[in-house]
Design a protein around this motif. Structure first.
Motif, PDB file in Angstrom:
ATOM      1  N   SER A 104       7.515  -0.943  -1.549  1.00 41.17           N
ATOM      2  CA  SER A 104       7.118   0.434  -1.249  1.00 41.17           C
ATOM      3  C   SER A 104       7.983   1.084  -0.171  1.00 41.17           C
ATOM      4  O   SER A 104       7.808   2.260   0.143  1.00 41.17           O
ATOM      5  CB  SER A 104       5.658   0.471  -0.804  1.00 41.17           C
ATOM      6  OG  SER A 104       5.457  -0.389   0.312  1.00 41.17           O
ATOM      7  N   ARG A 126       4.926  -9.051  -4.050  1.00 37.96           N
ATOM      8  CA  ARG A 126       5.743  -8.255  -3.144  1.00 37.96           C
ATOM      9  C   ARG A 126       6.667  -9.151  -2.342  1.00 37.96           C
ATOM     10  O   ARG A 126       6.353 -10.305  -2.071  1.00 37.96           O
ATOM     11  CB  ARG A 126       4.868  -7.471  -2.151  1.00 37.96           C
ATOM     12  CG  ARG A 126       3.777  -6.637  -2.768  1.00 37.96           C
ATOM     13  CD  ARG A 126       2.686  -6.359  -1.759  1.00 37.96           C
ATOM     14  NE  ARG A 126       1.592  -5.591  -2.328  1.00 37.96           N
ATOM     15  CZ  ARG A 126       1.345  -4.322  -2.056  1.00 37.96           C
ATOM     16  NH1 ARG A 126       2.132  -3.677  -1.208  1.00 37.96           N
ATOM     17  NH2 ARG A 126       0.343  -3.701  -2.609  1.00 37.96           N
ATOM     18  N   CYS A 129       7.210  -3.688   3.690  1.00 37.32           N
ATOM     19  CA  CYS A 129       7.121  -3.991   2.269  1.00 37.32           C
ATOM     20  C   CYS A 129       8.358  -3.427   1.571  1.00 37.32           C
ATOM     21  O   CYS A 129       8.586  -2.206   1.596  1.00 37.32           O
ATOM     22  CB  CYS A 129       5.851  -3.397   1.666  1.00 37.32           C
ATOM     23  SG  CYS A 129       5.697  -3.673  -0.110  1.00 37.32           S
ATOM     24  N   ARG A 184       3.338  -1.908   6.027  1.00 40.29           N
ATOM     25  CA  ARG A 184       2.021  -2.114   5.445  1.00 40.29           C
ATOM     26  C   ARG A 184       1.295  -3.207   6.215  1.00 40.29           C
ATOM     27  O   ARG A 184       1.904  -4.058   6.857  1.00 40.29           O
ATOM     28  CB  ARG A 184       2.125  -2.525   3.971  1.00 40.29           C
ATOM     29  CG  ARG A 184       2.763  -1.477   3.069  1.00 40.29           C
ATOM     30  CD  ARG A 184       1.872  -0.259   2.902  1.00 40.29           C
ATOM     31  NE  ARG A 184       2.452   0.694   1.977  1.00 40.29           N
ATOM     32  CZ  ARG A 184       3.281   1.690   2.318  1.00 40.29           C
ATOM     33  NH1 ARG A 184       3.630   1.833   3.602  1.00 40.29           N
ATOM     34  NH2 ARG A 184       3.750   2.514   1.411  1.00 40.29           N
TER      35      ARG A 184
END
Length: 327
Positions: free
Chosen positions: A200, A177, A197, A204
């Motif tokens: 996404s 990520r 993130c 997070r």
């Protein structure tokens, strides 16, 4: 002890003792009479310290404060602490050393702590004795490699993005990520990174001990306001506090357990009240019941979940499963 440390030490002694003789000052500072005279003169002439000689008490003190600005409370420029505050900071150093096995935090703060020790005039053996007087007992600690902690802390300060290889425990998967660090959180002896993130497209929380690899990127990090962080990640209960839908759990503790629970903070927004029969009712917000259930189970038969049928059923099922293991 360098000259700056001596200046703070002189101020500390005069402020804490009121009036100090020349011999006592010289003994505390371990300097020659000429050096002490120069220090006192410099404090008066260059730093406007209202130090006067009291012939009656045969010592030096601060001139009594008046409406005159010159004799108002004097403080040296830069860092200033009282003796109690210095001892508190040295105690906090021991606390951080207990949380930080790799010594990352302690190492970065060591120069400041050395200055504080010099201001107190304590030698190395006295400092070690002070540190031994504070004991931090930690359980279930998950250690973080120092290289990851330093890299992520640096990225947070520099507002840079970070590439992570991250192990997700829930499904035992590994993902890569790109994240924008927003906040470091130490919760129950474990470090977490709150980050945006970019995969996404949301906030997070990452456990630092689950980071397998990290690399600093040159890309500017996305900025998220603290209020948005708190609203998104702190609204619910514990480390699983994130989530759009927040519910409230009502927990009723027995009169015996209430003597301890009444002094605990389970959540910053909790609501609580004593019941007429001595029991204690605690209401806490949650979005994910995982951690809340663990804390409820910790109290065994001393607590009952009231009102929330789904949460109560989940707790009952966990207790039945646990009981079957000991049947």
């Amino acid at each position: 002890m360098d000259r700056t440390e001596r200046f703070y030490k002189i101020e500390l002694l005069l402020r804490s003792r009121g009036c100090v003789s020349f011999d006592a000052l010289q003994g505390e500072l371990a300097v020659s009479p000429a050096t002490l005279k120069r220090d006192l003169q410099y404090l008066r002439d260059r730093l406007a310290a209202p130090i006067v000689y009291d012939r009656f008490d045969n010592g030096y003190r601060f001139e009594a404060a008046t409406d005159n600005a010159k004799t108002a409370r004097h403080e040296l420029p830069g860092m200033w602490f009282s003796e109690k505050e210095i001892h508190a900071l040295l105690t906090m150093h021991q606390l951080m050393a207990g949380l930080d096995d790799d010594g990352v935090l302690s190492r970065h703060l060591q120069p400041m702590l050395d200055k504080l020790q010099g201001m107190l005039g304590a030698d190395e053996s006295e400092a070690r004795e002070l540190m031994r007087r504070v004991k931090v007992i930690s359980t279930a600690r998950r250690r973080v490699p120092s290289r990851h902690f330093e890299l992520l802390g640096s990225a947070l300060v520099q507002r840079k993005r970070v590439w992570l290889r991250y192990f997700k425990r829930s499904d035992r998967s590994v993902s890569e990520r790109e994240v924008s660090p927003q906040r470091l959180v130490n919760y129950r002896n474990t470090w977490y990174l709150d980050a945006w993130c970019h995969a996404s497209e949301g906030l997070r929380r990452f456990a630092l001990d689950a980071v397998q690899e990290a690399r600093l990127l040159e890309t500017r990090a996305r900025h998220v306001a603290v209020k948005e962080l708190e609203a998104d990640l702190d609204a619910g209960y514990g480390i699983y506090g994130g989530g759009a839908k927040v519910k409230w759990a009502t927990l009723v503790f027995s009169a015996e357990a209430a003597q301890w629970v009444a002094n605990e903070e389970w959540h910053a927004q909790q609501k609580a009240r004593w019941l007429d029969d001595g029991r204690y009712e605690l209401q806490v917000p949650y979005s994910d019941p995982t951690e809340l259930a663990m804390d409820i189970l910790r109290h065994g038969d001393s607590v009952v979940v009231a009102g929330d049928k789904a949460l109560a059923a989940a707790i009952a099922e966990r207790l039945k499963n646990a009981a079957r293991l000991y049947a």
